[in-house]
Design a protein around this motif. Structure first.
Motif, PDB file in Angstrom:
ATOM      1  N   LEU A  19       0.837  -1.198   0.000  1.00 38.30           N
ATOM      2  CA  LEU A  19       0.000   0.000   0.000  1.00 38.30           C
ATOM      3  C   LEU A  19       0.871   1.246   0.000  1.00 38.30           C
ATOM      4  CD1 LEU A  19      -2.581  -1.126   2.726  1.00 38.30           C
ATOM      5  CD2 LEU A  19      -2.971  -1.071   0.259  1.00 38.30           C
ATOM      6  N   GLY A  20       0.259   2.345  -0.443  1.00 37.54           N
ATOM      7  CA  GLY A  20       0.936   3.637  -0.361  1.00 37.54           C
ATOM      8  C   GLY A  20       2.079   3.781  -1.341  1.00 37.54           C
ATOM      9  N   ALA A  21       3.068   4.581  -0.952  1.00 35.97           N
ATOM     10  CA  ALA A  21       4.178   4.913  -1.841  1.00 35.97           C
ATOM     11  C   ALA A  21       5.050   3.707  -2.162  1.00 35.97           C
ATOM     12  CB  ALA A  21       5.025   6.017  -1.214  1.00 35.97           C
ATOM     13  N   ASN A  22       5.035   2.685  -1.305  1.00 29.19           N
ATOM     14  CA  ASN A  22       5.888   1.510  -1.508  1.00 29.19           C
ATOM     15  C   ASN A  22       5.181   0.383  -2.271  1.00 29.19           C
ATOM     16  OD1 ASN A  22       8.091   2.635  -0.097  1.00 29.19           O
ATOM     17  ND2 ASN A  22       7.171   2.038   1.870  1.00 29.19           N
ATOM     18  N   ALA A  23       3.967   0.629  -2.733  1.00 28.07           N
ATOM     19  CA  ALA A  23       3.223  -0.404  -3.454  1.00 28.07           C
ATOM     20  C   ALA A  23       3.904  -0.747  -4.777  1.00 28.07           C
ATOM     21  CB  ALA A  23       1.793   0.065  -3.709  1.00 28.07           C
ATOM     22  N   SER A  68      -6.409  -2.564  -7.029  1.00 27.85           N
ATOM     23  CA  SER A  68      -6.445  -1.103  -6.904  1.00 27.85           C
ATOM     24  C   SER A  68      -7.298  -0.422  -7.963  1.00 27.85           C
ATOM     25  CB  SER A  68      -5.014  -0.544  -6.956  1.00 27.85           C
ATOM     26  OG  SER A  68      -4.354  -0.949  -8.143  1.00 27.85           O
TER      27      SER A  68
END
Length: 333
Positions: A19-23, A68
């Motif tokens: 999730l988020g920026a590290n997805a 997503s």
């Protein structure tokens, strides 16, 4: 025989791990249509996103996988289309196995080693058809084994007492137990020798013609798809880069990646040809190349390939609506 009527439509599907920026985006805006009675092949190297696509559309993604974006529209016979991604738990339970089933890559890992084949086949029927009597479930189990070419006396066997090909056929029989409209096969013959591969696939094609279900066949072996599929989609770096009828793709592939895969196995007929590999390795999904993901490995790359992403579309130089490609050599309309 296949028809033009869609049974499963994948629209702009995106699947991330994390999730988020590290997805990490493993499937990127994939759209595919499986028609009723059709065998649709999905090919690509390991890590291209094929299995993630299958698990995403059936909502079987293990954590930390998340969907997503996109839709998966199932056209049920005689009913309204439904978005699989919006089904509640009860609807999803009814959809799996009854409408869409999946044959996983490792049959030995899919079958429970401490239960007999009869128990595993009848458990599927008991879970989805609780009103069915024990005698009827056993009769159906015998029928399923016969359907896939296994003697009914093997019902009392444990998985380790069967050969690899027999275990895989048991899994195919289990997938057909509830007469689904769609069967997804994820690398079902990878661990088998080439003779057994052909036997199982010919049997699958025969079953498809008799029962009328559709097949999404996932493999890295393009030679199998050319022989047994109606259409083939090629996947690279989480995207579809080419889609065409199987014979057309074999004779005249447009994407350099498709051409590289085709030259990685001996020709099925005609003169011998030299086998060539594809230089380099598949892209790291955590740091995808700019532009076309294949351009660092492509022998035909030129100026726009490294900076602009080609979109999947009907090539303007080949105005044939039966095929699409995402390549700057054949830009889409």
């Amino acid at each position: 025989m296949s028809s033009k009527e869609p049974v499963l439509e994948i629209q702009g599907l995106c699947v991330d791990y994390g999730l988020g920026a590290n997805a990490v985006q493993a499937v990127r805006d994939v759209s595919l249509t499986l028609h009723r009675g059709e065998v649709l092949g999905l090919a690509g190297e390991s890590g291209s996103g094929k299995s993630t696509l299958a698990y995403g559309l059936t909502r079987l993604l293990p954590p930390p996988g998340v969907i997503s974006g996109g839709k998966v529209i199932y056209h049920q016979p005689g009913g309204d289309p439904v978005d699989v991604l919006r089904l509640n738990d009860a609807g999803l339970r009814a959809f799996r196995w009854a409408e869409t089933s999946i044959v996983f890559q490792g049959a030995m890992n899919s079958l429970n080693p401490v239960h007999r084949i009869s128990t595993q086949l009848t458990d599927v029927l008991a879970a989805h058809q609780p009103g069915m009597s024990r005698a009827a479930r056993l009769a159906r189990a015998r029928e399923l084994l016969k359907l896939v070419g296994i003697s009914a006396d093997r019902l009392d066997s444990y998985p380790h007492q069967l050969s690899g090909g027999m275990r895989q056929r048991v899994m195919i029989g289990m997938a057909l137990a509830l007469e689904p409209q769609v069967v997804i096969m994820d690398e079902p013959t990878t661990a088998l020798d080439v003779v057994m591969q052909r036997q199982i696939l010919r049997q699958l094609v025969d079953l498809r013609e008799r029962l009328g279900f559709s097949v999404l066949f996932i493999t890295h072996d393009l030679s199998l798809l050319v022989e047994f599929s109606d259409r083939i989609a090629i996947m690279y770096g989480g995207r579809i880069v080419e889609e065409a009828p199987a014979a057309q793709l074999y004779r005249d592939s447009l994407h350099p990646y498709s051409d590289g895969l085709l030259h990685a196995f001996p020709p099925l007929r005609g003169e011998r040809r030299e086998l060539t590999g594809i230089p380099g390795s598949p892209p790291d999904l955590r740091s995808m190349p700019s532009g076309c993901a294949f351009h660092p490995r492509c022998p035909k790359a030129f100026d726009p390939c490294g900076s602009e992403l080609p979109l999947l579309g009907v090539p303007v130089d080949r105005p044939d609506e039966s095929r699409t490609v995402a390549c700057w050599l054949h830009p889409g309309a």
